[in-house]
Design a protein around this motif. Structure first.
Motif, PDB file in Angstrom:
ATOM      1  N   ASN A 458      49.877  29.531  51.948  1.00 50.47           N
ATOM      2  CA  ASN A 458      48.870  28.507  51.660  1.00 50.47           C
ATOM      3  C   ASN A 458      47.847  28.969  50.628  1.00 50.47           C
ATOM      4  OD1 ASN A 458      47.821  30.370  53.480  1.00 50.47           O
ATOM      5  ND2 ASN A 458      46.385  28.909  54.374  1.00 50.47           N
ATOM      6  N   ALA A 459      48.195  30.003  49.853  1.00 51.26           N
ATOM      7  CA  ALA A 459      47.286  30.462  48.800  1.00 51.26           C
ATOM      8  C   ALA A 459      47.231  29.431  47.679  1.00 51.26           C
ATOM      9  CB  ALA A 459      47.749  31.810  48.258  1.00 51.26           C
ATOM     10  N   GLY A 460      46.039  29.218  47.135  1.00 54.37           N
ATOM     11  CA  GLY A 460      45.881  28.287  46.029  1.00 54.37           C
ATOM     12  C   GLY A 460      46.422  28.869  44.733  1.00 54.37           C
ATOM     13  N   ILE A 461      47.029  28.010  43.899  1.00 54.56           N
ATOM     14  CA  ILE A 461      47.633  28.449  42.640  1.00 54.56           C
ATOM     15  C   ILE A 461      46.948  27.737  41.482  1.00 54.56           C
ATOM     16  CG2 ILE A 461      49.757  28.608  41.285  1.00 54.56           C
ATOM     17  CD1 ILE A 461      51.317  28.467  43.904  1.00 54.56           C
ATOM     18  N   ASP A 486      47.126  32.326  38.718  1.00 57.14           N
ATOM     19  CA  ASP A 486      46.164  32.993  39.600  1.00 57.14           C
ATOM     20  C   ASP A 486      46.347  32.451  41.012  1.00 57.14           C
ATOM     21  OD1 ASP A 486      44.040  34.605  37.860  1.00 57.14           O
ATOM     22  OD2 ASP A 486      44.569  32.774  36.765  1.00 57.14           O
ATOM     23  N   ALA A 487      46.363  33.357  41.987  1.00 57.73           N
ATOM     24  CA  ALA A 487      46.492  32.962  43.395  1.00 57.73           C
ATOM     25  C   ALA A 487      45.302  33.508  44.170  1.00 57.73           C
ATOM     26  CB  ALA A 487      47.794  33.477  43.988  1.00 57.73           C
ATOM     27  N   SER A 488      44.779  32.696  45.097  1.00 54.05           N
ATOM     28  CA  SER A 488      43.619  33.132  45.877  1.00 54.05           C
ATOM     29  C   SER A 488      43.619  32.436  47.228  1.00 54.05           C
ATOM     30  CB  SER A 488      42.315  32.817  45.133  1.00 54.05           C
ATOM     31  OG  SER A 488      42.181  31.422  44.937  1.00 54.05           O
ATOM     32  N   LEU A 489      42.991  33.108  48.199  1.00 54.17           N
ATOM     33  CA  LEU A 489      42.841  32.565  49.547  1.00 54.17           C
ATOM     34  C   LEU A 489      41.727  33.340  50.229  1.00 54.17           C
ATOM     35  CD1 LEU A 489      43.963  30.597  51.727  1.00 54.17           C
ATOM     36  CD2 LEU A 489      45.441  32.469  52.484  1.00 54.17           C
ATOM     37  N   GLY A 491      39.681  35.586  52.520  1.00 50.04           N
ATOM     38  CA  GLY A 491      40.104  36.726  53.319  1.00 50.04           C
ATOM     39  C   GLY A 491      41.136  37.601  52.638  1.00 50.04           C
ATOM     40  N   TYR A 492      41.542  37.241  51.410  1.00 49.64           N
ATOM     41  CA  TYR A 492      42.546  37.999  50.667  1.00 49.64           C
ATOM     42  C   TYR A 492      42.003  38.348  49.284  1.00 49.64           C
ATOM     43  CZ  TYR A 492      46.001  36.597  54.163  1.00 49.64           C
ATOM     44  OH  TYR A 492      46.692  36.408  55.336  1.00 49.64           O
ATOM     45  N   GLU A 493      42.492  39.462  48.760  1.00 51.02           N
ATOM     46  CA  GLU A 493      42.145  39.833  47.398  1.00 51.02           C
ATOM     47  C   GLU A 493      42.902  38.917  46.431  1.00 51.02           C
ATOM     48  OE1 GLU A 493      39.928  41.908  46.664  1.00 51.02           O
ATOM     49  OE2 GLU A 493      39.711  43.279  48.368  1.00 51.02           O
ATOM     50  N   PRO A 494      42.221  38.351  45.412  1.00 51.48           N
ATOM     51  CA  PRO A 494      42.925  37.485  44.462  1.00 51.48           C
ATOM     52  C   PRO A 494      43.937  38.287  43.641  1.00 51.48           C
ATOM     53  CG  PRO A 494      40.694  37.932  43.710  1.00 51.48           C
ATOM     54  CD  PRO A 494      40.796  38.502  45.090  1.00 51.48           C
ATOM     55  N   ALA A 495      44.935  37.588  43.112  1.00 50.86           N
ATOM     56  CA  ALA A 495      45.974  38.243  42.310  1.00 50.86           C
ATOM     57  C   ALA A 495      46.344  37.343  41.138  1.00 50.86           C
ATOM     58  CB  ALA A 495      47.206  38.542  43.158  1.00 50.86           C
ATOM     59  N   GLN A 496      46.839  37.964  40.063  1.00 47.19           N
ATOM     60  CA  GLN A 496      47.211  37.219  38.855  1.00 47.19           C
ATOM     61  C   GLN A 496      48.565  37.704  38.350  1.00 47.19           C
ATOM     62  OE1 GLN A 496      45.326  37.958  34.887  1.00 47.19           O
ATOM     63  NE2 GLN A 496      44.608  35.822  35.083  1.00 47.19           N
ATOM     64  N   ARG A 497      49.360  36.766  37.832  1.00 47.11           N
ATOM     65  CA  ARG A 497      50.630  37.098  37.195  1.00 47.11           C
ATOM     66  C   ARG A 497      50.718  36.329  35.881  1.00 47.11           C
ATOM     67  NH1 ARG A 497      50.273  40.151  40.649  1.00 47.11           N
ATOM     68  NH2 ARG A 497      51.756  40.760  42.283  1.00 47.11           N
ATOM     69  N   VAL A 498      51.066  37.056  34.824  1.00 51.59           N
ATOM     70  CA  VAL A 498      51.265  36.440  33.511  1.00 51.59           C
ATOM     71  C   VAL A 498      52.737  36.592  33.152  1.00 51.59           C
ATOM     72  CG1 VAL A 498      50.646  36.469  31.069  1.00 51.59           C
ATOM     73  CG2 VAL A 498      48.900  36.960  32.809  1.00 51.59           C
ATOM     74  N   VAL A 499      53.392  35.476  32.833  1.00 55.25           N
ATOM     75  CA  VAL A 499      54.822  35.507  32.524  1.00 55.25           C
ATOM     76  C   VAL A 499      55.068  34.805  31.200  1.00 55.25           C
ATOM     77  CG1 VAL A 499      55.471  35.539  34.962  1.00 55.25           C
ATOM     78  CG2 VAL A 499      55.282  33.363  33.770  1.00 55.25           C
ATOM     79  N   THR A 500      56.115  35.240  30.543  1.00 53.22           N
ATOM     80  CA  THR A 500      56.590  34.575  29.330  1.00 53.22           C
ATOM     81  C   THR A 500      57.950  33.976  29.637  1.00 53.22           C
ATOM     82  OG1 THR A 500      55.395  36.115  27.905  1.00 53.22           O
ATOM     83  CG2 THR A 500      57.184  34.856  26.907  1.00 53.22           C
ATOM     84  N   VAL A 501      58.086  32.680  29.412  1.00 53.01           N
ATOM     85  CA  VAL A 501      59.310  31.974  29.768  1.00 53.01           C
ATOM     86  C   VAL A 501      60.461  32.483  28.913  1.00 53.01           C
ATOM     87  CG1 VAL A 501      60.415  29.725  29.967  1.00 53.01           C
ATOM     88  CG2 VAL A 501      57.959  29.962  30.432  1.00 53.01           C
TER      89      VAL A 501
END
Length: 555
Positions: A458-461, A486-489, A491-501
């Motif tokens: 249920n982390a926000g994207i 970017d994902a966040s929730l 009680g959790y540490e936020p995280a980020q992922r950068v991708v190239t299609v």
């Protein structure tokens, strides 16, 4: 007129009568005597005054303090989909938010639905889809809180605060009883007759169902201390057979009627006889107590090997995690009156500090969240504290994301109807009219699918800073496109992922880590062992890091 001789006789005669009448305090006869003397002599009569009657004693009123009536209603605090209620009648009535659920009620939950019911402020339950329960006992009053849930089918999740004294909370199936002193746990009754008990935090005892029936009988013999102590020792011996702690479960198979079941039933029958025949002679009652003791010892000695305790499975763990969403309101509102409910003795209603929120989202394919918790449907109602701010989110393929904060106002119902806005349809590609001198049009660039999933689910994207969903997201993009997720929730540490299609489908997994905080526990005396969740973690002192929001039980 009478002569003097007659008057003397009258004097003597009425004098005697006068004395007798005065002693009897009869005022009317005293007056008659005065008249008689007046007729016999010209001398003034001697006035005889009857003594005044003694005043009636004044009774001092004794103040009678009425014992507050026990709370015997649960309260529906959250509802997704459809649930129904039955209480002493064959008809089923739809449940709604704020409805009472009195003792002896049966509640049924349909597919793709669930309902939360709160008992005072000491416990709350969630009935999962396709679950049926009966609230066989519910009594909450100062100094004693008791509830017994009969699970007919399905799964019930329980969030119970720490119990004390004579408090009691139990969940019973056809074969098993799970009793607690304060914990978060779940019980499932399967279609093949098994009972699965799993514990998220706390301590749960698992015993044969008949043990709880013996315990109930003990409530009716409170004036027989010796028998109460005997019954409690028998119940305690069975309760100590299987004890579950954090992240443990047990699977109890459907019982087969055998010698042990007959022995336990004999104990219950012996106790029942003492309850129903209290007027026995002392020697008869003592002999009956000895029968209970003997039968209890035999049943305990013949107790079969209990079901093995094991770590919770992934399925049970996911069930237990949903207890985090099971809120216990500190000041639940009084249940609403139901027209179909029979009249019951009223109890003092708590102060209303909460109000109802009802949400309906279109389209039906939307995924809806309330305060980052997946609702599991597009129609739900909940009870929230007044002044609370609830964030409602909805996501659906082909629609703009919906995010809105709703402030819970005055007591009553706040309704939110959400009609999500459809994304514009892509403009159709118009083929140019063929012309001899016009070269062929450039082909449309290929697009490749990008799938994103988060843990927790249920982390926000956010995609390039714009909300696109919770838990998962999918879209199609041209090769070479750079995407930042970017994902966040809470009680959790936020995280980020950068991708190239790339020129192929891309799967992106974002796993969040719980926020950790250090905690130190000191014991007195310094040599005392420290247990965490039933496991030894130190002597005298303990220091460790734990996730924010975790419930820790130290002993």
């Amino acid at each position: 007129m009478r002569n003097d001789g007659q008057c003397k006789k009258l004097d003597q005669k009425w004098g005697i009568v006068m004395v007798r009448r005065i002693i009897g305090t009869r005022v009317a006869f005293g007056v008659a005597i005065v008249l008689a003397f007046a007729a016999c002599t010209p001398e003034p009569p001697v006035e005889v005054v009857a003594p005044a009657p003694e005043p009636a004693p004044v009774e001092t009123p004794v103040a009678v303090v009425a014992e507050p009536a026990a709370l015997t209603d649960g309260l529906v605090t959250f509802l997704v989909g459809d649930a129904f209620h039955q209480n002493g009648t064959p008809e089923w009535y739809p449940l709604d938010i704020g409805d009472p659920v009195p003792a002896q009620s049966t509640v049924r939950v349909d597919d793709n639905s669930y309902v939360d019911i709160q008992f005072g402020t000491f416990a709350a339950i969630r009935l999962e889809p396709r679950t049926t329960v009966t609230i066989s006992q519910l009594s909450i009053k100062p100094g004693e809180r008791r509830a017994t849930i009969e699970l007919v089918a399905g799964t019930v999740l329980n969030n119970v605060e720490q119990l004390t004294g004579t408090d009691r909370y139990r969940v019973r199936t056809a074969s098993t009883v799970a009793g607690v002193r304060g914990t978060a746990f779940g019980v499932t009754a399967t279609e093949d007759g098994r009972t699965v008990v799993g514990v998220r935090t706390g301590r749960v005892s698992v015993a044969p169902r008949v043990v709880s029936e013996i315990e109930d009988l003990a409530d009716d013999i409170a004036d027989d201390d010796e028998l109460v102590g005997l019954v409690e020792s028998i119940v305690r011996s069975f309760d100590e057979g299987v004890i579950l702690i954090d992240e443990q479960q047990v699977v109890v198979e459907e019982p087969v009627a055998g010698e042990h079941e007959q022995q336990v039933a004999a104990v219950a029958e012996a106790v029942r006889t003492l309850v129903l025949e209290p007027a026995q002679l002392p020697e008869q009652r003592q002999a009956a107590r000895e029968d209970v003791r003997r039968l209890g010892e035999q049943a305990i000695a013949a107790r079969p090997t209990p079901a093995p305790i094991e770590s919770v499975t992934q399925e049970v763990r996911e069930q237990l995690q949903r207890i985090e969403d099971l809120r216990v309101l500190p000041d639940p509102p009084a249940p609403r009156a139901r027209p179909d409910a029979p009249a019951r003795e009223a109890h003092e209603a708590p102060v209303v500090e909460s109000a109802r929120l009802s949400v309906r989202v279109q389209p039906d394919t939307a995924t809806v969240y309330a305060d980052a918790v997946a609702i599991g449907g597009v129609r739900f109602s909940g009870v929230y504290p007044i002044g609370a701010v609830v964030t409602i989110e909805a996501y659906a393929e082909g629609f703009e994301p919906f995010i809105e904060e709703v402030t819970i106002g005055e007591p009553g119902l706040t309704e939110l109807q959400v009609a999500m806005v459809a994304l514009p349809e892509p403009e159709p590609v118009v083929e140019p009219v063929a012309a001899a001198a016009v070269p062929d049009a450039e082909p449309e660039p290929a697009r490749y699918r990008v799938n994103v999933r988060t843990t927790p689910a249920n982390a926000g994207i956010l995609l390039d800073g714009r909300p696109v969903g919770r838990g998962s997201f999918a879209g199609e993009y041209e090769a070479g496109t750079r995407l930042s997720f970017d994902a966040s929730l809470a009680g959790y540490e936020p995280a980020q992922r950068v991708v190239t299609v790339e020129e192929r489908p891309v799967d992106v997994s974002i796993v969040l880590s719980r926020v950790q905080r250090a905690i130190t526990v000191n014991a007195t005396p310094a040599g005392a062992e420290i247990l965490l969740g039933g496991r030894r973690v130190g002597t005298g002192t303990y220091t460790g890091s734990h996730a924010v929001g975790d419930s820790l039980r130290f002993e």
